[in-house]
Scaffold this motif. Sequence first.
Motif, short mmCIF file in Angstrom:
data_model
loop_
_atom_site.label_atom_id
_atom_site.label_comp_id
_atom_site.label_asym_id
_atom_site.label_seq_id
_atom_site.Cartn_x
_atom_site.Cartn_y
_atom_site.Cartn_z
N PRO A 37 29.34 104.41 -10.64
CA PRO A 37 30.23 103.94 -9.21
C PRO A 37 29.07 103.83 -8.06
O PRO A 37 29.43 103.22 -7.06
CB PRO A 37 31.85 104.89 -9.30
N GLU A 38 27.98 104.80 -8.50
CA GLU A 38 27.26 104.60 -7.88
C GLU A 38 25.73 104.95 -7.93
O GLU A 38 25.31 105.71 -8.54
CB GLU A 38 27.19 106.29 -6.75
N CYS A 39 25.24 103.60 -7.52
CA CYS A 39 23.71 103.63 -7.09
C CYS A 39 22.92 102.53 -6.37
O CYS A 39 23.59 101.98 -5.94
CB CYS A 39 23.42 102.94 -8.67
N ALA A 40 21.74 102.30 -6.66
CA ALA A 40 21.02 101.32 -5.65
C ALA A 40 19.60 101.57 -6.69
O ALA A 40 18.81 101.54 -7.11
CB ALA A 40 20.90 101.94 -4.00
N CYS A 41 18.97 99.30 -5.59
CA CYS A 41 17.82 99.31 -6.34
C CYS A 41 17.59 97.95 -5.50
O CYS A 41 18.75 97.01 -4.61
CB CYS A 41 18.51 98.71 -7.79
N THR A 42 16.25 97.92 -5.25
CA THR A 42 15.94 97.18 -3.96
C THR A 42 14.44 96.51 -4.95
O THR A 42 13.64 97.25 -5.53
CB THR A 42 15.63 97.61 -2.97
N TRP A 43 14.47 95.05 -4.87
CA TRP A 43 13.98 93.83 -5.36
C TRP A 43 12.82 93.46 -4.36
O TRP A 43 13.51 92.76 -3.03
CB TRP A 43 14.44 92.98 -6.68
N ASN A 47 33.72 94.22 -5.86
CA ASN A 47 34.52 95.83 -6.34
C ASN A 47 33.08 95.31 -7.84
O ASN A 47 33.55 96.37 -8.94
CB ASN A 47 35.12 95.50 -7.30
N ASN A 48 31.86 94.41 -7.79
CA ASN A 48 31.85 94.56 -9.63
C ASN A 48 30.10 94.09 -8.90
O ASN A 48 28.94 94.03 -9.32
CB ASN A 48 32.05 93.72 -9.56
N GLY A 49 29.29 95.43 -7.53
CA GLY A 49 28.43 95.41 -7.50
C GLY A 49 28.13 94.77 -6.02
O GLY A 49 28.39 93.12 -5.27
N TRP A 50 27.23 95.21 -4.73
CA TRP A 50 27.47 94.49 -3.51
C TRP A 50 25.51 94.21 -2.97
O TRP A 50 24.45 95.28 -3.82
CB TRP A 50 27.46 95.76 -2.50
N SER A 99 31.73 99.46 -7.70
CA SER A 99 32.54 99.93 -9.08
C SER A 99 33.86 101.23 -8.76
O SER A 99 32.60 101.97 -8.66
CB SER A 99 32.46 99.24 -9.97
N PRO A 100 35.05 101.17 -8.47
CA PRO A 100 35.28 102.18 -8.45
C PRO A 100 35.02 103.40 -9.94
O PRO A 100 34.92 104.67 -9.84
CB PRO A 100 36.74 102.11 -8.04
N ASN A 101 34.85 102.16 -11.16
CA ASN A 101 34.72 102.69 -12.43
C ASN A 101 33.69 102.44 -13.00
O ASN A 101 32.46 101.31 -12.68
CB ASN A 101 35.78 102.23 -13.55
#
Length: 830
Positions: free
Chosen positions: A377-383, A412-415, A449-451
């Motif tokens: 539910p929590e993660c981040a990435c930058t390209w 709900n499936n990625g910002w 996403s909540p899951n």
Amino acid sequence: MGTKQEETEQTSEDKDAPQQDSASVADVSVEVATVDHTLRMLRRMYRKSRRKPKGLKRLLAYVLNIPHITVIVTAVVFVLVVIIWSLLWVFIIRRESYSGAYFAGMFRVANVEFLPEYRQAESHEFVSIATKIQHVVSSVYKTSSVARLYKQAVISDLSNNDQGGVLVHFWMVFVIPRVKSAVMSEEFVGAILKNSVLTSLQNRSSVGYLLGLPVDIDSILINVVQRSDYTSNTEDSQCVDKLYANLPGVSVPLNVFSSWGGVSCHVKLTSAPGSLIRLVVSSFLIEPTDCVDDALVVYDALLPMRGRILHSLCEPVSSSISIVSTSNVMLLSFRMSDNKSFKGYFEAIAEEKCVSEVETQPEGQIYSPFYPSMLPPECACTWKFKTPNPGLGVALHFQNYVLKPKDMKGCNNGWWRVNEVIFCGIYVGYHTVFRIAHHSPAVEFRCSSPNSVQPFQASYSSYNISHPCPESYFLCTTGLCVERSRLCDGLDDCQDESDEMLCSRPTMNCGSSSHPLFVCNGEVDCSHGEDEINCTQETTCSEIRYQCRSGSCILKKNAKCDDVPDCKDHSDEADCDCGHPTPVNKGGSSTGLHRIVGGVNSVEGEWPWQVSLHFDGSLYCGASVLSSNWLISAAHCFSKDRLSDPRYWRAHLGMLMQGSAKHVAEIQRIVVHEYYNAYTFDYDIALLHLKKAWPASLSPLVQPVCLPPSSHTITDSHRCIVTGWGYRSEDDKVLPTVLQKAQVSITSQTECQRIYGLISPRMLCAGVPSGERDACRGDSGGPLSCQAPGGSRWFLIGIVSWGSGCGRPNLPGVYTRVTKFTSWIYSHIS
């Protein structure tokens, strides 16, 4: 005595008359007195001669006296009533009036140093701080408006994370009258705790003091749980284990077998502070039961909290999958019956710092964080991309993912943020290309996403900003490039029908270059019928060509179950015991006053695949019979938490009038399409697995509908009927008793798109221009069945999905297009 009588008679003869009268009266009076006295004497003598009862016999004689019996019976009845009422109060009335409410919660206590001993619930250190926290929580609720309902708080676990302090996992138990059960929601219980913290917040700090205890208000989370969750997770439970991963990268094996018994068992995983947990499931042997009987539920906490579910496994695992937590704790909750097993391992991993510089020459790949693990539910990435020159942009090619501009709804499936513009990621079943018209864009991704959701990967390349597609190619709205010669050819080359939209009806050329839409569609379009000649000829395969079981394709589109063997292996006529109703009596099939948006009453056996789905005892949706074990319906019928639980559903089969079902089946499992979108109703399809097959003796009143192949074509001459027990008008308040049917016409996809706009290739429209015939509320999930002219079998072409009101002019109903899901359906029911 006789002598005395003679003497009396002789004396009376010697006296005169008056004397005789006086003597006579005196004699009579003496005689009467003598008799009465004699009787009293005899009675006394008789009583003396009888033996008086003694002991028990005397008591019995006293009791059997009629007045005493009445008193005793009354007393016995009174005692019995009191006893029965007491038993009813203890075991029924009181149990129904009061019920236990169980909550699981967590919050972070700041400015408290975590000690390793806190991991052991029996240690002195754990008991000391747990007692203090438990006292604080109890004091808050004992001085609140629910003090009379509060029973106890139990501190279950203490853990630490990279935020510092101590993370507290706890239980709370309330005893609530049923009349107040709706008031005691998790929001209300959580608000009491948060309000206590808010009273001491200063300087906009997120940490407030809860009776002297510094609590992070943002970390407070309260969830309602079942009593079984509470009892099976307490320390005295025989089915709770705790494991710890101290060193990163070191695998800790996990092996669980059904020898634990068919009950809920739990494994609590913890890793070193600052790390995350990766769970790898290599083997999971269970029966697919929709997470009711056999299941593995992974929580992002140490208690089974609904708001912290990472992932649920409800069917056997064929290939290894991995799940990543958002902190250093994880709970595995197992429900396994006999002969089931789980194998895998977990490990501590570092939190990814996903920032990278990407050159677009040559082409390459980008991956979601923790790939190939599922996204937490929590993660981040930058390209940060860079192309060789300003005239080139960046193209991202996704396998099953599409980026669309963010609207008022959340992602709900990625910002995604691309050069300060926000997009939402959506999982789809086709390829897409996302083009960025900038030579050095920064692309930021965040999990939302909540899951846990499936990972993604994308290939990247540069493209010419001024000419995204090569010459003689068409740019689809999905970003794909297709040859212009493939426009309006009846094939969805763009994956979103953008190459087939705004197409005028093709002209019929009866020569050798007939349009693919007309060739071998079952109708004679040319005067000499040349468009329907050589239809069994093998040809190149596509979605508008029928594919035989051997793998070869033929020109004929509607070859399936038309009673004519077309494939060389005759596979087109296999499994055709479907879609052939035998109505009991046709007398009332076209009449009736009970209309459902222009519908009429059906007759017994006319639609033997029609199913009425009842949720918690009431009609909620419709469905269709696919086989002896499977039904098909709409995904939106099961979109909410409680609606997704198969235990509340019953399928009524072989029914004409509500309440007259020939068979009522329990549901074992609900399979909702993995790409179902609750906002757009795309992929609105679901399968229901019955616990037991319906008896074959119910045929022909219960029978499957024929499932169309992807090549199946519907023409204007087809007869299409929508059926159901839904409302008869948009404002109706009473559901019909008799199954209703209404004939509708398929609307062209171009017209459907023009009316609604939000129409995907997996949807179709059907109705009449006047709106007089349409599906309505309560018909959702039911069938739109179509029959070829002169044919005998009915095919399931659509599933009632959505629409704008019911029966409105020029607003047809929208149905799930079943031909787009044939392979998906067979992958589950075969």
